[in-house]
Design a protein around this motif. Structure first.
Motif, PDB file in Angstrom:
ATOM      1  N   ALA A  79       0.837  -1.206   0.000  1.00 27.50           N
ATOM      2  CA  ALA A  79       0.000   0.000   0.000  1.00 27.50           C
ATOM      3  C   ALA A  79       0.874   1.260   0.000  1.00 27.50           C
ATOM      4  O   ALA A  79       0.557   2.244  -0.669  1.00 27.50           O
TER       5      ALA A  79
ATOM      6  N   ILE B 247       2.265   1.855  -3.512  1.00 32.66           N
ATOM      7  CA  ILE B 247       1.214   2.385  -4.394  1.00 32.66           C
ATOM      8  C   ILE B 247       0.923   3.833  -4.039  1.00 32.66           C
ATOM      9  O   ILE B 247       0.716   4.681  -4.920  1.00 32.66           O
TER      10      ILE B 247
ATOM     11  N   LYS C 177       0.914   6.959  -6.476  1.00 29.28           N
ATOM     12  CA  LYS C 177      -0.302   7.759  -6.609  1.00 29.28           C
ATOM     13  C   LYS C 177       0.018   9.253  -6.509  1.00 29.28           C
ATOM     14  O   LYS C 177      -0.465  10.065  -7.301  1.00 29.28           O
TER      15      LYS C 177
ATOM     16  N   ARG D  68       2.111   2.803 -13.217  1.00 28.71           N
ATOM     17  CA  ARG D  68       0.844   2.079 -13.059  1.00 28.71           C
ATOM     18  C   ARG D  68       0.986   0.587 -13.327  1.00 28.71           C
ATOM     19  O   ARG D  68       0.290  -0.237 -12.706  1.00 28.71           O
TER      20      ARG D  68
ATOM     21  N   TYR E 248      -0.303  -2.439 -10.479  1.00 29.27           N
ATOM     22  CA  TYR E 248      -1.234  -3.554 -10.735  1.00 29.27           C
ATOM     23  C   TYR E 248      -0.541  -4.920 -10.766  1.00 29.27           C
ATOM     24  O   TYR E 248      -1.204  -5.954 -10.771  1.00 29.27           O
TER      25      TYR E 248
ATOM     26  N   ARG F  40      -9.064  -2.722  -3.796  1.00 28.85           N
ATOM     27  CA  ARG F  40      -9.505  -1.780  -4.823  1.00 28.85           C
ATOM     28  C   ARG F  40     -10.952  -1.372  -4.552  1.00 28.85           C
ATOM     29  O   ARG F  40     -11.726  -2.126  -3.991  1.00 28.85           O
TER      30      ARG F  40
ATOM     31  N   SER G  57      -7.519   7.208  -9.511  1.00 23.16           N
ATOM     32  CA  SER G  57      -7.612   6.429  -8.275  1.00 23.16           C
ATOM     33  C   SER G  57      -8.452   5.174  -8.458  1.00 23.16           C
ATOM     34  O   SER G  57      -9.527   5.208  -9.067  1.00 23.16           O
ATOM     35  N   ASP G  58      -7.966   4.090  -7.930  1.00 19.97           N
ATOM     36  CA  ASP G  58      -8.608   2.796  -8.032  1.00 19.97           C
ATOM     37  C   ASP G  58      -8.391   2.056  -6.710  1.00 19.97           C
ATOM     38  O   ASP G  58      -9.358   1.693  -6.029  1.00 19.97           O
ATOM     39  N   PHE G  59      -7.149   1.911  -6.283  1.00 20.98           N
ATOM     40  CA  PHE G  59      -6.857   1.271  -5.002  1.00 20.98           C
ATOM     41  C   PHE G  59      -7.413   2.136  -3.863  1.00 20.98           C
ATOM     42  O   PHE G  59      -7.420   3.367  -3.944  1.00 20.98           O
TER      43      PHE G  59
ATOM     44  N   VAL H 100      -6.168   2.885  -1.077  1.00 21.34           N
ATOM     45  CA  VAL H 100      -5.186   3.819  -0.522  1.00 21.34           C
ATOM     46  C   VAL H 100      -5.127   5.105  -1.360  1.00 21.34           C
ATOM     47  O   VAL H 100      -4.880   6.193  -0.818  1.00 21.34           O
ATOM     48  N   GLU H 101      -5.421   4.995  -2.639  1.00 20.08           N
ATOM     49  CA  GLU H 101      -5.438   6.196  -3.483  1.00 20.08           C
ATOM     50  C   GLU H 101      -6.641   7.076  -3.152  1.00 20.08           C
ATOM     51  O   GLU H 101      -6.523   8.300  -3.055  1.00 20.08           O
TER      52      GLU H 101
END
Lengths: 333, 333
Positions: free
Chosen positions: A162, A165, A169, A246, A250, B206, B217-219, B221-222
């Motif tokens: 996390a 990511i 982000k 990105r 993923y 997600r 943003s998808d996750f 945490v984002e």
């Protein structure tokens, strides 16, 4: 010298999107009859591996271009000759930008394999990559048993945390919302170093020791970040930063069931002060590889230089790679 | 309830600049006849300590507002009522912005002392602060022996490392060059948490598990970082961020010779997973305090929540503060 392979038919991505034409920029070093070393580069690299990885690659070096045929391609999505967001979209005549299709680690691998087929190279004796470079090799070796004999994964990861990511982000947010790739790079740069390494290099030194306080750069570490951002802005494409970061987010190398054990023999190296993809990541890769029945060795190497250690002259690390590289190819040399 | 002290004569800063008028926003809790607990807030806090530090302050809590008189002021340069870059510059009728004079940790202390004189409080029984809050108390106790009886410095620092300054630099660069305080906050937020804490909270979840890849943003945490940035932008002033972060960069508590030992008794608390101002910083403070002959105790408390632990319910930490707070004031209660 960088050459370009043009694949007129293009490439169908894992998403189903079709990208055509596909150009692949690559560099080759050494005699093509020698055992093949394939290099995968990290987020901001390019095809000229013997330039950016000159600590490891070159005549007489650990990856000796007098004894190996070394090949490296700029990644899909890159901005150093391979098709990416800064390339011209044939549908519009303009650069793709964020119209470029999203792609995955498997797509990066597909491009490497496309290049090797065109070069009539059927097997990779040794694949070597640090960070994102190692991730590509891991994916490749898992998906295509028999294609890579030996793999050196340096400070790689099989899946980001996390926190990883989150840093990506923030970098993307800076680029997408504020056109601020300089900020993205400065932040990332801190995460590639270690607190100890920065302290050794900069301490609290100021450019002009007794100058008045200012909100602008004053401490040497601030001037260093300004300089790094400036040279990065001049050479790199924000789109590449977006897309390749990105791909990493993923990525999840062991998400799929693997009916067949990998045939590759792995050397994993991590660095004690790396907090971006530190030892935990390499330990996790090895645990999964063991479950699959693969042959792997992992070493944590002491180094104060953080994630960037993979590009530096760290003798213990180079010794490990050299031993691994020469232990089984000796007969072929 | 926040009240405001207006000091018409203003304040002469350490730099020699004069700031007038000076407004100081402050909050008081509990009976003014009780022993005084003075709270210094961190980078993004305000005077309402019993709100933002409700884990520690309130009726029946560790800092019990039924037994103590708790006072807290918004810092000089703040944007929550005390004069700062968002205040009107009387010379122009416009907000100061970056015309606000630069100031130092000593100037923050001078404002606290000005408030206490106006409130006719001569001695602080217990001063408590986390992060930048602790740094102010350390400076105060060193500069003015006899004014603070007991000090609780939680995850404080006596001087920032190159890495600390580097993160501040990137935040200021984002604000000054790209008007991007959201980016500054997102990045800082990651540094206030720990890798482990983020992993526990978010993992790789997600928002829509099987959605297509996206650059946005998808996750989870984002989305969390987006949300944090949004609420922060709505309540905070970029000028305050610039100036207070800079106060910390230049801070060096033990740079000056101290002819007189501090009379204050110190409790230092650090957290195992804090990598912004971790245990090394508290150890360094204690080493210097010992050299000066001061009475200090340091505890590293296990907590997965990083630097933010100082605001959280961490029982061992609260127990330590409670013991320290009540051990000598018991007779006064």
């Amino acid at each position: 010298m960088v050459e370009t392979l043009v694949v007129e038919g293009g490439l169908t991505l894992e998403s189903g999107a079709h990208l055509a034409p596909l150009e692949i920029a690559y560099a080759r070093y050494g005699d093509p009859s020698h055992p093949v070393v394939y290099i995968c580069h990290a987020l901001t690299g390019d095809a000229e591996a013997a330039v950016w990885w000159d600590t490891l690659i070159g005549p007489g070096k650990v990856l000796d271009t007098d004894r190996f045929h070394v090949v490296c391609a700029n990644l899909l999505g890159g901005c150093m000759g391979t098709t990416g967001p800064s390339s011209t979209n044939p549908a519009t005549g303009e650069p793709y930008g964020t119209d470029f299709p999203l792609f995955t680690m498997r797509d990066l691998v597909a491009v490497h394999r496309t290049l090797l087929r065109a070069l009539e190279i059927e097997r990779v004796d040794i694949a070597v990559g640090g960070s994102l470079g190692g991730m590509q090799i891991l994916q490749w070796s898992l998906d295509f048993p028999g294609e890579i004999d030996r793999a050196v994964l340096v400070c790689a990861s099989s899946r980001l945390t996390a926190q990883n990511i989150a840093f990506s982000k923030v970098a993307r947010h800076a680029i997408l919302t504020h056109d601020a790739m300089d900020v993205a790079r400065m932040m990332a740069h801190i995460t590639y170093l270690s607190e100890e390494g920065m302290e050794r290099k900069f301490q609290r030194a100021r450019r002009v020791p007794d100058a008045d306080m200012t909100l602008h750069s004053d401490f040497e570490v601030e001037h260093y970040l300004d300089h790094q951002a400036k040279i990065f802005l001049a050479r790199f494409d924000p789109g590449t930063y977006l897309y390749l970061s990105r791909v990493m987010d993923y990525y999840d190398a062991f998400a799929d069931e693997r009916p067949q054990p990998p045939t590759t023999k792995y050397l994993l190296v991590s660095f004690s002060s790396d907090w971006r993809f530190g030892t935990d990541h390499s330990v996790a890769i090895q645990r999964q590889l063991k479950t699959l029945g693969a042959d792997s060795t992992h070493h944590e190497v002491e180094s104060p230089w953080g994630h960037d250690s993979f590009l530096m002259n760290v003798p213990e690390y180079h010794r490990l790679v050299k031993e691994f590289v020469y232990q089984d190819v000796a007969s072929a040399l």
